[in-house]
Design a protein around this motif. Structure first.
Motif, PDB file in Angstrom:
ATOM      1  N   SER A 186       0.839  -1.185  -0.090  1.00 22.84           N
ATOM      2  CA  SER A 186       0.018   0.017   0.105  1.00 22.84           C
ATOM      3  C   SER A 186       0.774   1.113   0.215  1.00 22.84           C
ATOM      4  CB  SER A 186      -1.042  -0.038   1.207  1.00 22.84           C
ATOM      5  OG  SER A 186      -0.238  -0.248   2.344  1.00 22.84           O
ATOM      6  N   ARG A 190       1.106   4.665  -2.586  1.00 24.17           N
ATOM      7  CA  ARG A 190       1.119   5.954  -2.226  1.00 24.17           C
ATOM      8  C   ARG A 190       2.329   6.599  -2.792  1.00 24.17           C
ATOM      9  NH1 ARG A 190      -0.386   3.632   2.730  1.00 24.17           N
ATOM     10  NH2 ARG A 190       1.823   4.097   3.567  1.00 24.17           N
ATOM     11  N   ARG A 224      -1.416  -3.190  -8.134  1.00 20.72           N
ATOM     12  CA  ARG A 224      -2.836  -3.867  -7.872  1.00 20.72           C
ATOM     13  C   ARG A 224      -3.195  -4.946  -8.384  1.00 20.72           C
ATOM     14  NH1 ARG A 224      -5.040   0.646  -6.100  1.00 20.72           N
ATOM     15  NH2 ARG A 224      -4.711   2.719  -6.599  1.00 20.72           N
ATOM     16  N   ALA A 227      -2.369  -7.054  -5.354  1.00 22.74           N
ATOM     17  CA  ALA A 227      -3.232  -6.706  -4.219  1.00 22.74           C
ATOM     18  C   ALA A 227      -4.499  -7.655  -4.599  1.00 22.74           C
ATOM     19  CB  ALA A 227      -3.719  -5.321  -4.153  1.00 22.74           C
ATOM     20  N   GLU A 271      -0.048  -7.202   5.403  1.00 28.37           N
ATOM     21  CA  GLU A 271      -0.857  -6.199   5.366  1.00 28.37           C
ATOM     22  C   GLU A 271      -2.269  -6.625   5.818  1.00 28.37           C
ATOM     23  OE1 GLU A 271       0.190  -3.228   2.214  1.00 28.37           O
ATOM     24  OE2 GLU A 271       2.354  -3.177   3.005  1.00 28.37           O
ATOM     25  N   GLU A 277       3.092  -1.571   8.004  1.00 29.93           N
ATOM     26  CA  GLU A 277       3.783  -1.533   6.857  1.00 29.93           C
ATOM     27  C   GLU A 277       5.213  -1.493   7.384  1.00 29.93           C
ATOM     28  OE1 GLU A 277       2.325   2.097   4.952  1.00 29.93           O
ATOM     29  OE2 GLU A 277       0.586   1.433   4.359  1.00 29.93           O
TER      30      GLU A 277
END
Length: 303
Positions: A186, A190, A224, A227, A271, A277
């Motif tokens: 994550s 960012r 992504r 994820a 996570e 993190e």
């Protein structure tokens, strides 16, 4: 020049990238900024021999030896060569980069004990910062920006605003698979937002050829994808290795180091489990799973 030889690319007056093909494990990029009297070097190299070659390439442009070396993060391929340039240069980096360099020690020797790294002296940053730091190479403004926990816990982006150039460190692997095992999935997403906000047109990745901001989109698509795989596999109670094997090469199988998928899933699972993190994970297990994805062969140091 064979494609396997390192090469220097002039990006702007006094600004160069130093590229080490093929950009695989331990073959990182560096760069330097100089006005002919003062030089700043971004990252070093994984072996003494390669760090000495970097020094010769820098001198060949007419730049003097650096007064400042910036480490984009603590991994040995970006820091092992620090000792070639110190004590004549001050080594700079994020607070946590210093901590991690000292904690890791001869980290690459542990992963690749048969590789010839040469005479390596662990040399950590002595000039550190927490959020942002501006330094100068001659008249050129060099901004160091910590994007938060991303590739590692102590990453630095190196931004040259007047030239529209950014050295991303390992927030970007051009042509290679992103690697977030020691940082955050994550947080890496960012960090791409931070990179985009800088508006740089020229992007020097941590590995692979010089590129442009399209690399951010490519990196985001991959992260992504990881994820999504993690959420599905975790919900089914599958291990990271089982999830990676079920996914197979997938849409990103053409990237170098595709075995990193399973290591990235280790971080994504952590996570999802609610770990902070950057929390330490079992690196032996993750590298073992990468070897399993690699046909039973341990990942090889290319340096």
């Amino acid at each position: 020049m064979p494609a396997t030889d390192p090469y220097t690319v002039q990006l702007a007056p006094g600004v160069h990238a130093y590229i080490q093909p093929d950009g695989g494990w331990c073959l990182n990029n560096a760069g330097f900024v100089s006005d002919g009297s003062s030089t700043l070097l971004v990252d070093t190299a994984a072996t003494e021999r390669r760090a000495l070659a970097l020094r010769e390439a820098l001198l060949a442009t007419g730049a003097p030896l650096p007064r400042t070396v910036v480490n984009t993060h603590h991994h040995g391929d970006h820091t092992y060569g620090n000792g070639v340039f110190a004590p004549g240069a001050t080594v700079a980096g994020h607070d946590t980069c210093r901590t991690e360099v000292l904690a890791a020690g001869l980290q690459l020797h542990l992963v690749w004990p048969d590789n010839d790294f040469g005479d390596i002296t662990v040399t950590a940053p002595t000039l550190t910062y927490s959020d942002r730091l501006t330094v100068r190479a001659g008249g050129t403004e060099v901004r160091l920006i910590h994007p938060g926990i991303a590739h590692t816990t102590g990453d630095s982006i190196v931004h040259l605003p007047e030239h529209g150039i950014v050295f991303t460190g390992d927030l970007v692997f051009q042509g290679g698979t992103p690697f977030v095992l020691m940082g955050s999935l994550s947080g890496s997403l960012r960090a791409l937002g931070v990179l985009r906000s800088l508006g740089a047109d020229t992007v020097v990745p941590g590995h692979g050829p010089v590129t442009d901001p399209s690399a951010y989109d490519a990196t985001e698509r991959y992260l992504r994808y990881v994820a999504e795989l993690a959420e599905a596999g975790h919900a089914k109670g599958r291990t990271p290795l089982e999830t990676a094997r079920e996914a197979g090469p997938g849409p990103f199988g053409g990237l170098r180091e595709s075995e990193r998928l399973v290591a990235n899933l280790h971080r994504a699972y952590a996570e999802l489990d609610g770990l902070p993190e950057g929390a330490p994970l079992d690196l032996v297990a993750a590298f073992g799973d990468m070897a399993a994805m690699n046909g039973g062969k341990a990942v090889a140091c290319h340096a």
